[in-house]
Design a protein around this motif. Structure first.
Motif, PDB file in Angstrom:
ATOM      1  N   GLY A   1       0.852  -1.184   0.000  1.00 15.89           N
ATOM      2  CA  GLY A   1       0.000   0.000   0.000  1.00 15.89           C
ATOM      3  C   GLY A   1       0.887   1.232   0.000  1.00 15.89           C
ATOM      4  N   VAL A   2       0.239   2.376  -0.091  1.00 14.68           N
ATOM      5  CA  VAL A   2       1.000   3.627  -0.055  1.00 14.68           C
ATOM      6  C   VAL A   2       1.771   3.722   1.251  1.00 14.68           C
ATOM      7  CG1 VAL A   2       0.862   6.126  -0.214  1.00 14.68           C
ATOM      8  CG2 VAL A   2      -0.776   4.709  -1.457  1.00 14.68           C
TER       9      VAL A   2
ATOM     10  N   TYR B   1       5.372   2.585   1.285  1.00 14.25           N
ATOM     11  CA  TYR B   1       6.349   3.479   0.670  1.00 14.25           C
ATOM     12  C   TYR B   1       6.564   4.738   1.499  1.00 14.25           C
ATOM     13  CZ  TYR B   1       6.241   0.535  -3.436  1.00 14.25           C
ATOM     14  OH  TYR B   1       6.358  -0.532  -4.293  1.00 14.25           O
ATOM     15  N   VAL B   2       5.480   5.304   2.038  1.00 17.14           N
ATOM     16  CA  VAL B   2       5.620   6.535   2.815  1.00 17.14           C
ATOM     17  C   VAL B   2       6.460   6.290   4.057  1.00 17.14           C
ATOM     18  CG1 VAL B   2       4.382   8.236   4.204  1.00 17.14           C
ATOM     19  CG2 VAL B   2       3.505   7.608   1.963  1.00 17.14           C
TER      20      VAL B   2
ATOM     21  N   PHE C   1      10.070   5.737   3.134  1.00 16.32           N
ATOM     22  CA  PHE C   1      10.706   6.989   2.749  1.00 16.32           C
ATOM     23  C   PHE C   1      11.046   7.804   3.992  1.00 16.32           C
ATOM     24  CE2 PHE C   1      12.027  10.327   0.242  1.00 16.32           C
ATOM     25  CZ  PHE C   1      11.239  11.468   0.292  1.00 16.32           C
TER      26      PHE C   1
ATOM     27  N   SER D   1      13.855   6.289   6.021  1.00 14.33           N
ATOM     28  CA  SER D   1      15.139   6.442   5.330  1.00 14.33           C
ATOM     29  C   SER D   1      15.686   7.855   5.471  1.00 14.33           C
ATOM     30  CB  SER D   1      14.989   6.106   3.844  1.00 14.33           C
ATOM     31  OG  SER D   1      14.621   4.764   3.686  1.00 14.33           O
TER      32      SER D   1
ATOM     33  N   PHE E   1      10.342  -0.863   0.076  1.00 17.71           N
ATOM     34  CA  PHE E   1      10.313  -0.556  -1.358  1.00 17.71           C
ATOM     35  C   PHE E   1      10.361  -1.821  -2.215  1.00 17.71           C
ATOM     36  CE2 PHE E   1      10.268   3.525  -0.114  1.00 17.71           C
ATOM     37  CZ  PHE E   1      11.346   4.370  -0.299  1.00 17.71           C
TER      38      PHE E   1
END
Lengths: 664, 203, 125
Positions: free
Chosen positions: C18-19, C22-23, C26, C29, C69
């Protein structure tokens, strides 16, 4: 840009070799090429050649092409040997020998490079292409276009290394080109650059093939064929491809770094400005050791198949054979320092790698005992492949024991780079790789070409190889103990080495006779192919799936994809009386990838890249790379409809027209 | 089932298997690329002290600049991921938008890197000055070459999506491209840490 | 056949992502990157421990991006991608650590300038 700029550092003087043997070689190659072109033109087969061979994506065809190239290179490498041996027999004391020293240096460098990269790798990938899809019950490899590209890259490297005979010169730095000898200061000519680019291009082809066959074996086995029901040859290929994938990137890097040193003045391995030439030796052997296992594991796999078939028994200890393969694979990454014990590392480093080297001999020993146990109480048919196997058992054991000696650093300090080492590694490679590949070819070619070869002549050839090898390399073990170093083109007469070199020379002649017999029997077999036809598809009473299809194998391999229930599935089916598969066969349309010229194009462009970098025609390199990108872009656009259909009716027609077990 | 329908089912199964193999094969290729980078890292590690009287990393690296580069690449990896989600859901315009953003950020990264290289080369700290510099330029440069290939690939894919759209083949290729792009950011984590941060930390 | 089912075979991790994945990947990181950066530029630790810490942070960010990711570890059995990754990691460790050990060892056994001077003063090797 001046005319000189267009041609980089290539001048007219580079085109005319000055040494007689080189001139002879260039003229022979030229004549051979002309003869082939003339023959194809006379027979009006250009279109056929293009459609059936140059643009093919059928692994069976690609395999045949690999083997043809490998055999040609075997002849080339063999001629190198004859000259080298001739030199070492005659160049004693006051006598000059048959070739000048610089030529001798190019000879031993070319011999090693060609034999490993183009003969051994070529035969290996050839057999893998021919056999693996058939053994696992698949119609194709995972990435057919990539497979074709790999072959043409291999070919490109082959053309480059042969071009060095006529255009410029080859490297004089041995088959591994250690710095500082291979750096610009001591090798200012094009020789090392030819070596670098020939291997770089062929190496990329190998890496891509490694990925291809690894994925093929993991993903395309037929239904019911779990990994532990897979034939041993396919297991050995899986392990070998694992090694290819993880070792070849190291070679790519090392060759690139050496090239950067030479081309842009980098300081990776130079003596000055912070280079470390020992890092080259470390890196090249971190690749080099896995490489020798890459070559020998499929050889072991071939012997597993051959011994089981010709002993009419299942392979003894299947599980331990698989575990041994896995152990050898993992351990082969932990032994590389044994190639440079004498470079000066401390006792702790040397001892660790010495012990690991001795440990890796154990799983190999397990395999030898399992093969012998397979033969025990079997009904043995001593065919030509079994002759090669017996030669292997005898020679590999001796060479292996020599290897365990060399694994001890203290002994290695005496024997490193002596002829004892040369004898050891030739024993391993010739008996393991070459004999294995020969046995595999004799065993499996009938499936591909549809007719058997002459067993009697092949047995004579095997004898020549075995006896010739003992004579050629037995003396070298002794010479090593007597202090003879490798790569010597001249020695004093009071060393007492000459008689031993003479015996070795005789051995080489006998091997050459063996090669000649092999080539001759091939021609005879082709001529007599109608009498020697394989009428059942199963000439040796085989055990595995490849023998269940007609000979020659149809382009789609299996009309109906098999379903497997255990090991040695075809043997089991024969015992049940069910060899032809389901009684009522329903033929379906088969989708296969279409031919493409893109692989050939990429190979040719890769040659241009290499040649341009070697001769510093730097304008050509980016253009050729751009062209490769364009070819790839076009190719991936076309993928959406790049298949052809073989209709069910066509399949039925092919099946009925070829020899099959149930129709015999 | 009619012959056509049977053929269609066989074709689709075939396609699904092929996609599966393509992704796995590409993943395996990336594992080999990791070994390639590992060899370059090993070479860098062996040679990084061999400055031969020329400047060392600490003296050469502009850390805020490197941080900016790193942020650009990291963000591009994020936008690439969002692009793949859009591709999975069939949202063509979103795919084009996110991958264009990825391209822009990637191009920013590459431009910054090339400018840095140019600056170093023209101020006397070029490729051929020392073992350290040879290793540095080759390691970071190889990553840059991979980025360049990724950018070219991205341009091709964006134009394909604008044209034929989100066909099965294009979604497959976008998947491979995005895995490739994420992998390049992963390698950069190590370059950032081992080359720049450790180079700076060792006075 | 729906698009979802198609991409499920294509990349099993992607199908279920899902989004959020990635969010969060990110954001984490960025945190790791800035943390490591500040630790070095502000020199919060002596060199040895500092290097160890930033290596750990790098590995943590590596793991985060692999999971968020690349969805490694989310595929259904058999976990071939994960296995190949582990195999690569083992081989990389052997090659890199092995090379460092060997080269360090060789380096330590190189003749130092002082030794060379001494040898020359005694009349050469």
């Amino acid at each position: 840009m001046t005319v000189a700029g267009i041609f980089g550092r290539l001048t007219w003087s580079n085109l005319f070799p000055s040494v007689l043997v080189t001139q002879t070689a260039v003229v022979s190659m030229g004549l051979g090429l002309v003869a082939v072109v003339a023959l194809v033109t006379y027979l009006r087969r250009w279109r056929w050649l293009w459609n059936e061979w140059l643009t093919t994506v059928d692994p069976k065809r690609i395999g045949v092409m690999y083997i043809i190239v490998a055999v040609l290179m075997l002849v080339r490498g063999g001629v190198d040997v004859i000259l080298m041996r001739g030199q070492q027999v005659t160049s004693v004391g006051a006598a000059a020998g048959v070739v000048p020293t610089s030529t001798f240096q190019q000879l031993f460098s070319a011999h090693g490079t060609i034999m490993i990269f183009f003969v051994a790798m070529g035969l290996m990938f050839g057999i893998i292409n021919l056999v693996v899809p058939l053994q696992i019950g698949a119609r194709d490899v995972a990435f057919p276009f990539l497979n074709a590209t790999s072959f043409w890259l291999f070919c490109s490297g082959m053309v480059l290394i042969n071009a060095s005979l006529g255009v410029g010169e080859f490297s004089t730095a041995g088959w591994l080109a250690y710095p500082p000898l291979s750096e610009l200061q001591y090798s200012p000519g094009v020789g090392v650059d030819y070596w670098i680019w020939s291997l770089q291009i062929a190496g990329i082809g190998s890496l891509l093939s490694g990925i291809n066959f690894f994925v093929t074996i993991l993903r395309m086995r037929c239904r019911g064929m779990t990994l532990m029901r897979m034939p041993l040859f396919s297991w050995s290929v899986l392990c070998s491809m694992f090694l290819v994938m993880f070792a070849f990137p190291v070679l790519t890097v090392t060759l690139t770094l050496l090239f950067l040193d030479r081309a842009v003045g980098a300081h990776f391995f130079t003596a000055a400005a912070g280079g470390d030439m020992m890092m080259y030796v470390n890196l090249i052997w971190a690749w080099g050791h896995p490489e020798v296992y890459i070559l020998v594991l499929p050889g072991f796999g071939i012997f597993s198949e051959v011994v089981a078939t010709y002993s009419r028994k299942p392979l003894f200890g299947y599980v331990s054979m698989v575990l041994a393969l896995a152990a050898i694979t993992l351990l082969s990454f932990t032994v590389w320092v044994h190639h440079f014990f004498t470079m000066g590392a401390g006792a702790d480093v040397n001892a660790f790698f010495g012990i690991m080297t001795m440990i890796i001999a154990i799983p190999t020993g397990v395999k030898i005992f399992n093969w012998l146990a397979t033969m025990y109480r079997g009904r043995i048919h001593f065919s030509a492949p079994m002759y090669f196997f017996m030669g292997f058992i005898f020679l590999f054991t001796i060479g292996g024991v020599a290897g365990v000696m060399l694994a001890m650093p203290a002994i290695d300090y005496q024997l490193h780079n002596s002829l004892f080492l040369v004898a050891h590694f030739h024993t391993m490679i010739v008996s393991g790789v070459v004999f294995g590949d020969f046995a595999g070819l004799i065993y499996w070619l009938p499936k591909i070409i549809g007719f058997k070869m002459d067993d009697r002549l092949l047995k004579y050839s095997a004898w020549c190889w075995i006896v010739g090898f003992v004579l050629a390399f037995g003396p070298l073990y002794l010479l090593g103990f007597m202090g003879a170093t490798r790569r010597t083109s001249h020695y004093a007469s009071d060393t007492g080495w000459q008689p031993l070199f003479a015996v070795a020379g005789l051995g080489v002649v006998i091997i050459a006779v063996g090669v000649a017999i092999m080539l001759l029997q091939l021609l005879l077999s082709v001529q007599r192919r109608k009498q020697n036809r394989d009428t059942t598809g199963d000439p040796w009473n085989g055990r595995t799936l490849e023998w269940s299809i007609p000979s020659p194998a149809p382009v789609y391999n299996f009309a109906v994809l098999p379903v497997v229930e255990g090991r040695d599935a075809f043997w089991a089916a024969k015992q049940r009386g069910d060899a032809s598969g389901a009684a009522a066969v329903r033929y379906v349309d088969i989708l296969l990838p279409a031919n493409t010229p893109a692989g050939l194009a990429i190979g040719m462009l890769a040659f241009v890249v290499g040649f341009a970098l070697i001769w510093q025609m730097y304008w050509a390199t980016p253009l050729a790379i751009l062209a490769i990108i364009v070819v790839l872009a076009i190719r991936t656009t076309a993928t959406d409809d790049s298949e052809r259909v073989i209709t069910a009716a066509e399949v039925e027609g092919i099946e009925r027209s070829r020899a099959r077990a149930d129709l015999a | 089932m009619s012959v056509q329908a049977a053929r269609a089912v066989q074709h689709l199964d075939h396609e699904v298997e092929a996609d599966d193999r393509a992704v796995f094969g590409f993943w395996v290729y990336l594992m080999t690329d990791c070994v390639l980078f590992a060899s370059l890292f090993a070479t860098y590690a062996v040679l990084h002290k061999n400055t031969a009287g020329c400047p060392s990393g600490h003296q050469l690296f502009d850390m805020p600049y490197v941080l900016a580069e790193t942020m650009a690449l990291l963000t591009s990896s994020f936008t690439c991921g969002l692009g793949m989600l859009a591709a999975r859901d069939g949202r063509r315009n979103a795919v084009v938008a996110w991958f264009t953003a990825t391209f822009a950020l990637g191009l920013t990264f590459l431009t910054l890197e090339l400018a840095e290289f140019h600056h170093l080369a023209t101020t006397g700290a070029g490729w051929s000055r020392s073992g350290f510099l040879s290793a540095y330029f080759t390691l970071v440069g190889t990553h840059g070459v991979h980025i360049t290939i990724g950018l070219i690939w991205m341009v091709v894919m964006i134009s394909r999506v604008l044209g034929p759209g989100l066909t099965r083949g294009n979604v497959r290729r976008l998947t491979l491209l995005s895995i490739f792009w994420h992998f390049l950011d992963l390698v950069w984590i190590f370059i950032f840490t081992i080359v720049y941060l450790m180079g700076s930390a060792r006075v | 056949m729906s698009q979802h089912a198609g991409t499920e075979r294509l990349d099993s991790g992607l199908a279920h992502a899902g989004v959020r994945s990635y969010v969060s990947g990110f954001a984490i990181s960025i945190l790791f990157t800035i943390a490591a950066y500040l630790m070095v530029t502000d020199r919060v630790l002596p060199t040895g421990p500092l290097i160890a810490v930033i290596l750990v942070v790098a590995l943590a960010q590596f793991g985060t991006q692999l999971y968020c990711f690349l969805h490694l570890g989310t595929e259904s059995r058999p976990r071939w991608k994960l296995l190949m990754f582990i195999a690569m990691a083992i081989i990389v460790l052997i090659l890199v650590l092995g090379s460092l050990w060997i080269m360090r060892n060789l380096d330590s056994r190189m003749t130092t300038p002082q030794q060379e001077q001494y040898m020359n003063s005694q009349g050469g090797i």
